[in-house]
Design a protein around this motif. Structure first.
Motif, PDB file in Angstrom:
ATOM      1  N   ARG A   1       0.909  -1.138   0.054  1.00 48.40           N
ATOM      2  CA  ARG A   1       0.051   0.009   0.071  1.00 48.40           C
ATOM      3  C   ARG A   1       0.718   1.313   0.169  1.00 48.40           C
ATOM      4  O   ARG A   1       2.020   1.297   0.686  1.00 48.40           O
ATOM      5  N   PHE A   2       0.365   2.282  -0.570  1.00 49.64           N
ATOM      6  CA  PHE A   2       1.232   3.777  -0.870  1.00 49.64           C
ATOM      7  C   PHE A   2       0.369   4.553   0.106  1.00 49.64           C
ATOM      8  O   PHE A   2      -0.635   4.464   0.529  1.00 49.64           O
ATOM      9  N   ILE A   3       1.175   5.450   0.861  1.00 53.71           N
ATOM     10  CA  ILE A   3       0.713   6.497   1.817  1.00 53.71           C
ATOM     11  C   ILE A   3       0.524   7.582   1.178  1.00 53.71           C
ATOM     12  O   ILE A   3       1.447   8.178   0.493  1.00 53.71           O
ATOM     13  N   GLU A   4      -0.833   7.996   1.041  1.00 55.91           N
ATOM     14  CA  GLU A   4      -1.134   9.061   0.110  1.00 55.91           C
ATOM     15  C   GLU A   4      -0.740  10.447   0.952  1.00 55.91           C
ATOM     16  O   GLU A   4      -0.670  10.444   1.883  1.00 55.91           O
ATOM     17  N   GLU A   5      -0.683  11.614   0.183  1.00 55.46           N
ATOM     18  CA  GLU A   5      -0.470  13.017   1.000  1.00 55.46           C
ATOM     19  C   GLU A   5      -1.391  13.240   1.753  1.00 55.46           C
ATOM     20  O   GLU A   5      -0.785  13.863   2.726  1.00 55.46           O
ATOM     21  N   ASP A   6      -2.497  12.760   1.836  1.00 52.36           N
ATOM     22  CA  ASP A   6      -3.453  13.190   3.142  1.00 52.36           C
ATOM     23  C   ASP A   6      -3.749  12.112   3.961  1.00 52.36           C
ATOM     24  O   ASP A   6      -4.555  12.166   5.081  1.00 52.36           O
ATOM     25  N   SER A   7      -2.863  11.187   4.153  1.00 52.42           N
ATOM     26  CA  SER A   7      -3.156   9.940   5.108  1.00 52.42           C
ATOM     27  C   SER A   7      -2.935  10.298   6.493  1.00 52.42           C
ATOM     28  O   SER A   7      -1.876  11.190   6.915  1.00 52.42           O
TER      29      SER A   7
ATOM     30  N   GLY B   1       3.857  10.949   9.597  1.00 50.60           N
ATOM     31  CA  GLY B   1       4.397  11.288  10.775  1.00 50.60           C
ATOM     32  C   GLY B   1       4.241  10.679  12.092  1.00 50.60           C
ATOM     33  O   GLY B   1       4.606  10.988  13.115  1.00 50.60           O
ATOM     34  N   GLU B   2       3.477   9.562  11.885  1.00 54.00           N
ATOM     35  CA  GLU B   2       3.096   8.736  12.926  1.00 54.00           C
ATOM     36  C   GLU B   2       4.350   7.483  13.025  1.00 54.00           C
ATOM     37  O   GLU B   2       4.833   6.879  12.147  1.00 54.00           O
TER      38      GLU B   2
ATOM     39  N   VAL C   1       9.353   0.997   1.529  1.00 55.66           N
ATOM     40  CA  VAL C   1      10.154   1.455   0.559  1.00 55.66           C
ATOM     41  C   VAL C   1       9.905   3.035   0.515  1.00 55.66           C
ATOM     42  O   VAL C   1       8.938   3.471   0.115  1.00 55.66           O
ATOM     43  N   ARG C   2      11.035   3.763   0.751  1.00 56.95           N
ATOM     44  CA  ARG C   2      11.197   5.176   0.712  1.00 56.95           C
ATOM     45  C   ARG C   2      11.906   5.715  -0.490  1.00 56.95           C
ATOM     46  O   ARG C   2      13.409   5.703  -0.105  1.00 56.95           O
ATOM     47  N   GLU C   3      11.578   6.447  -1.276  1.00 61.23           N
ATOM     48  CA  GLU C   3      12.328   7.009  -2.481  1.00 61.23           C
ATOM     49  C   GLU C   3      13.409   6.071  -2.894  1.00 61.23           C
ATOM     50  O   GLU C   3      14.737   6.448  -3.040  1.00 61.23           O
ATOM     51  N   GLY C   4      13.029   4.980  -3.199  1.00 61.47           N
ATOM     52  CA  GLY C   4      13.736   3.698  -3.823  1.00 61.47           C
ATOM     53  C   GLY C   4      14.881   2.963  -3.043  1.00 61.47           C
ATOM     54  O   GLY C   4      15.323   2.084  -3.463  1.00 61.47           O
TER      55      GLY C   4
ATOM     56  N   LEU D   1      13.561   0.193   3.612  1.00 61.74           N
ATOM     57  CA  LEU D   1      13.783   0.353   5.323  1.00 61.74           C
ATOM     58  C   LEU D   1      13.153  -0.768   6.270  1.00 61.74           C
ATOM     59  O   LEU D   1      12.036  -1.524   5.731  1.00 61.74           O
ATOM     60  N   ILE D   2      14.010  -1.059   6.948  1.00 66.84           N
ATOM     61  CA  ILE D   2      13.487  -2.358   7.823  1.00 66.84           C
ATOM     62  C   ILE D   2      12.659  -1.734   9.122  1.00 66.84           C
ATOM     63  O   ILE D   2      12.679  -0.629   9.671  1.00 66.84           O
ATOM     64  N   PRO D   3      11.318  -2.360   9.109  1.00 62.65           N
ATOM     65  CA  PRO D   3      10.166  -1.709   9.739  1.00 62.65           C
ATOM     66  C   PRO D   3      10.515  -1.968  11.355  1.00 62.65           C
ATOM     67  O   PRO D   3      11.004  -2.977  11.895  1.00 62.65           O
ATOM     68  N   HIS D   4      10.371  -0.841  12.122  1.00 59.98           N
ATOM     69  CA  HIS D   4      10.587  -0.984  13.603  1.00 59.98           C
ATOM     70  C   HIS D   4       9.955   0.086  14.365  1.00 59.98           C
ATOM     71  O   HIS D   4       9.299   0.877  13.810  1.00 59.98           O
ATOM     72  N   ASP D   5       9.973   0.018  15.657  1.00 59.12           N
ATOM     73  CA  ASP D   5       9.112   0.749  16.571  1.00 59.12           C
ATOM     74  C   ASP D   5       9.187   2.164  16.233  1.00 59.12           C
ATOM     75  O   ASP D   5       8.086   3.111  16.065  1.00 59.12           O
ATOM     76  N   ASN D   6      10.529   3.166  15.958  1.00 56.47           N
ATOM     77  CA  ASN D   6      10.379   4.475  15.812  1.00 56.47           C
ATOM     78  C   ASN D   6      10.403   4.980  14.460  1.00 56.47           C
ATOM     79  O   ASN D   6      10.681   6.083  14.114  1.00 56.47           O
ATOM     80  N   LEU D   7      10.215   3.921  13.286  1.00 56.57           N
ATOM     81  CA  LEU D   7      10.241   4.319  12.050  1.00 56.57           C
ATOM     82  C   LEU D   7       9.071   5.312  11.914  1.00 56.57           C
ATOM     83  O   LEU D   7       7.911   4.833  12.178  1.00 56.57           O
ATOM     84  N   LYS D   8       9.050   6.653  11.429  1.00 58.35           N
ATOM     85  CA  LYS D   8       7.688   7.497  11.061  1.00 58.35           C
ATOM     86  C   LYS D   8       7.507   7.199   9.683  1.00 58.35           C
ATOM     87  O   LYS D   8       8.363   7.498   8.790  1.00 58.35           O
ATOM     88  N   PHE D   9       6.071   7.172   9.427  1.00 60.05           N
ATOM     89  CA  PHE D   9       5.691   7.129   8.161  1.00 60.05           C
ATOM     90  C   PHE D   9       5.664   8.438   7.353  1.00 60.05           C
ATOM     91  O   PHE D   9       5.542   9.587   7.924  1.00 60.05           O
ATOM     92  N   ALA D  10       5.876   8.494   6.071  1.00 58.27           N
ATOM     93  CA  ALA D  10       5.798   9.587   5.213  1.00 58.27           C
ATOM     94  C   ALA D  10       5.175   9.612   4.046  1.00 58.27           C
ATOM     95  O   ALA D  10       4.872   8.323   3.567  1.00 58.27           O
TER      96      ALA D  10
END
Length: 620
Positions: A542-548, A552-553, A570-573, A576-585
């Motif tokens: 799934r892709f995170i849309e601009e108004d999701s 920032g969470e 996947v961010r800008e190609g 990233l490894i998913p972990h507690d402090n990773l913030k969505f963009a």
């Protein structure tokens, strides 16, 4: 002083205890143990506190050194990695040629001019100090986390130059022992030693490989005893035909064995490495205690000056000739020029040859030992202290930050590796032989082994890894493995899968290790691997849309349904490894494994925190 210690048994036991304590201290403070062995031996020997009466064991010293060196050189041959030599092309080859050649020429010339040592012994001195120090350089590489190219070059050079230096030392010893014999006879003697050592070592290695592969040696205990006795047998046979040929024979034997298809050879290497370390440490303490400190003091100034010339002239010149036109950068070449520690093989061979020279009435044997040991102590101390500042000064990159080692993941680990492998190098260490075999067939670097055994981390070159993902079925087990990665291999990023309540229970240790909780949710290893084997899982993204509302969470704050397992972002190609402090963009692609029967059509795979439920829904 300490007359109660004046017996061979007491002296030997004290040497073992001192050697073990020094090894533990060196491991704790990440310092090469060779320096502590030497200093402890000197302090407690006849020229110090005289707590060790080495004169009581002097009669057996020659035998101890010979048998110890046989194991040490065999282990060196067994560790010889010809693949690394081929992988690094002519760079290592030229270093192994130019390094000893220039060290012998320059070292012998300066030693002769400054100390008046005879030319045959001066050449022998040059050969002895040309021998590298794998036991010194390998801990430095691991602690410094050097880049892959430079670490492979240094490792391959250290392994190979031991072999070359030992052979050259044997040749020059023969010249020193027979200065008045015609050159033709000396050449014949040297040729005989090389032929005897080569062919007996080759035959011994092949025979040992056959015995280790037979039904007679299935037990681990039998295999280790058989190897030990075979090494000493080959050494004795070769030496009985031509003196000093045994050293070359055991080198050749080890190099031959490591090329054969022998079951569990890595375990054998590990045992031989441990035995070599014990022999080395005890010998060093005894030899240091036996050393005449008065002679060391007399030759301290010329020894330090010779060391400076080797460090600032001979080594840079050898590296310049070796790396010209290579794939290494200028800074990497400079770092290679600043790293050439001497170690255990040089000291061991020096002590043995000094005893042989003394038995033959050579009056300069003590001078030879003093000069070589001054070089060894100076190199260990100097290179250990300046390795890190030199790395920073030259901006040498560490291990590959995009490489990943996945430990104990089973089938889900394999799926995670495939997802991360789109832009990363991924390696695997797992006890599941079926998964490992499948990954190897797919072209991955995968090893089947126990992750709590440092041996398997060394096999997979964990010092090159930028991130370790530990995801076995036990939180306690995972954190033990994470501690090993942190303390032994200094891995920059550590991700740990934790079961329910694992994060709370182990919060202090997680903080201490600076580890991150993998997947940002409790991980049920048994459940997810069972679903994978039953082929009930599907890949979704799934892709995170601009108004999701996810923007920032942190992953630890969002809600992840039971049937969904995030495996990569996947961010800008870049993955990233998913972990507690990773913030969505905005624009992130979330890759997941999911149970389709547990999800309703159109249901979001990732939900925002409950506090945002009243807002307009726009989720991934």
């Amino acid at each position: 002083m300490f007359p109660e210690t004046a017996s061979p048994t007491t002296t030997f036991v004290i040497a073992v205890l001192i050697a073990t304590a020094a090894q533990m201290l060196a491991s704790r403070f990440r310092f090469p143990p060779i320096l502590l062995w030497l200093l402890a031996g000197m302090a407690l020997g006849p020229f110090g506190l005289h707590a060790m009466h080495v004169e009581t064991i002097e009669a057996a010293l020659h035998t101890l050194i010979e048998l110890g060196l046989a194991i040490i050189l065999f282990e060196g041959g067994l560790s010889l990695n010809l693949k690394e030599l081929r992988a690094n092309g002519w760079v290592v080859g030229r270093m192994v040629i130019f390094g000893p050649l220039l060290t012998i020429l320059i070292g012998a010339t300066v030693a002769n001019m400054m100390t008046g040592i005879d030319w045959p012994l001066a050449l022998l001195f040059g050969a002895l100090v040309s021998v590298g120090g794998p036991t010194v350089i390998l801990p430095i590489i691991r602690q410094m986390r050097l880049g892959r190219k430079i670490s492979h070059v240094l490792t391959a050079e250290a392994m190979l130059i031991d072999v070359v230096g030992a052979i050259l030392a044997i040749v020059f010893l023969q010249l020193a022992l027979t200065p008045d014999i015609p050159n033709l006879i000396v050449a014949q003697e040297i040729l005989l030693k090389i032929v005897v050592g080569f062919f007996i070592g080759l035959a011994g290695g092949r025979l040992l490989a056959m015995l280790l592969s037979s039904e007679w040696s299935r037990d681990v205990e039998i295999r280790t005893i058989l190897t030990l006795s075979s090494v000493w047998g080959v050494f004795l046979l070769s030496d009985s035909i031509s003196s000093q040929a045994g050293l070359l024979a055991v080198l050749m034997m080890g190099a031959t064995l490591q090329r054969m298809e022998v079951h569990d050879i890595q375990r054998l290497k590990h045992f031989k490495g441990s035995l070599s370390m014990l022999l080395i440490s005890v010998l060093f303490v005894l030899l240091a205690a036996h050393m005449d400190l008065g002679v060391m003091v007399d030759y301290l100034y010329p020894g330090l000056l010779i060391f400076a010339i080797l460090v600032f002239y001979a080594r840079p010149l050898a590296i310049l000739l070796s790396t010209f036109g290579s794939h290494l950068s200028f800074n990497e070449s400079l770092y290679l020029a600043g790293m050439a520690p001497r170690g255990v093989v040089a000291a061991g061979i020096t002590s043995l040859f000094a005893l042989i020279l003394k038995e033959n009435g050579n009056p300069q044997s003590d001078m030879l030992v003093a000069l070589v040991y001054i070089i060894i102590i100076s190199s260990v101390l100097g290179y250990s202290l300046f390795a890190r500042p030199l790395k920073k000064l030259l901006s040498i990159d560490g291990g590959d930050e995009r490489s990943v080692l996945i430990v104990g993941g089973g089938q889900i680990g394999a799926e995670l590796g495939r997802a991360l492998g789109e832009d990363r190098e991924v390696r695997f260490l797992d006890l599941n032989s079926e998964v490992v075999t499948s990954l190897q067939r797919s072209g991955y670097n995968a090893i089947c082994g126990n992750a709590l055994d440092p041996l398997f981390w060394e096999i997979i070159h964990a010092e090159e890894i930028g991130a370790v993902i530990v995801m076995t079925g036990s939180s306690d087990h995972n954190l033990l493995i994470a501690r090993l990665a942190s303390e032994n291999f200094h891995t920059p990023e550590i991700y740990v899968a934790l079961q329910e309540d694992g994060a709370e229970k182990h919060s202090n240790l997680i903080h201490q290790l600076q580890a991150r909780r993998l997947f940002a949710k409790p991980y049920n290893f048994t459940y997810w691997n069972d679903q994978a084997y039953r082929k009930r899982l599907l890949f979704e993204s799934r892709f995170i849309e601009e108004d999701s509302r996810l923007i920032g969470e942190k992953m630890c704050d969002v809600r992840i349904p039971h049937g969904v397992q995030p495996i990569a972002i996947v961010r800008e190609g870049k993955t990233l490894i998913p972990h507690d402090n990773l913030k969505f963009a905005a624009g992130d692609e979330i890759k997941v494994l999911m149970r389709p029967d547990r999800m309703q059509e159109g249901q979001p795979l990732i939900l925002p925190p409950a506090s945002k439920l009243q807002e307009e829904p726009k989720d991934a």
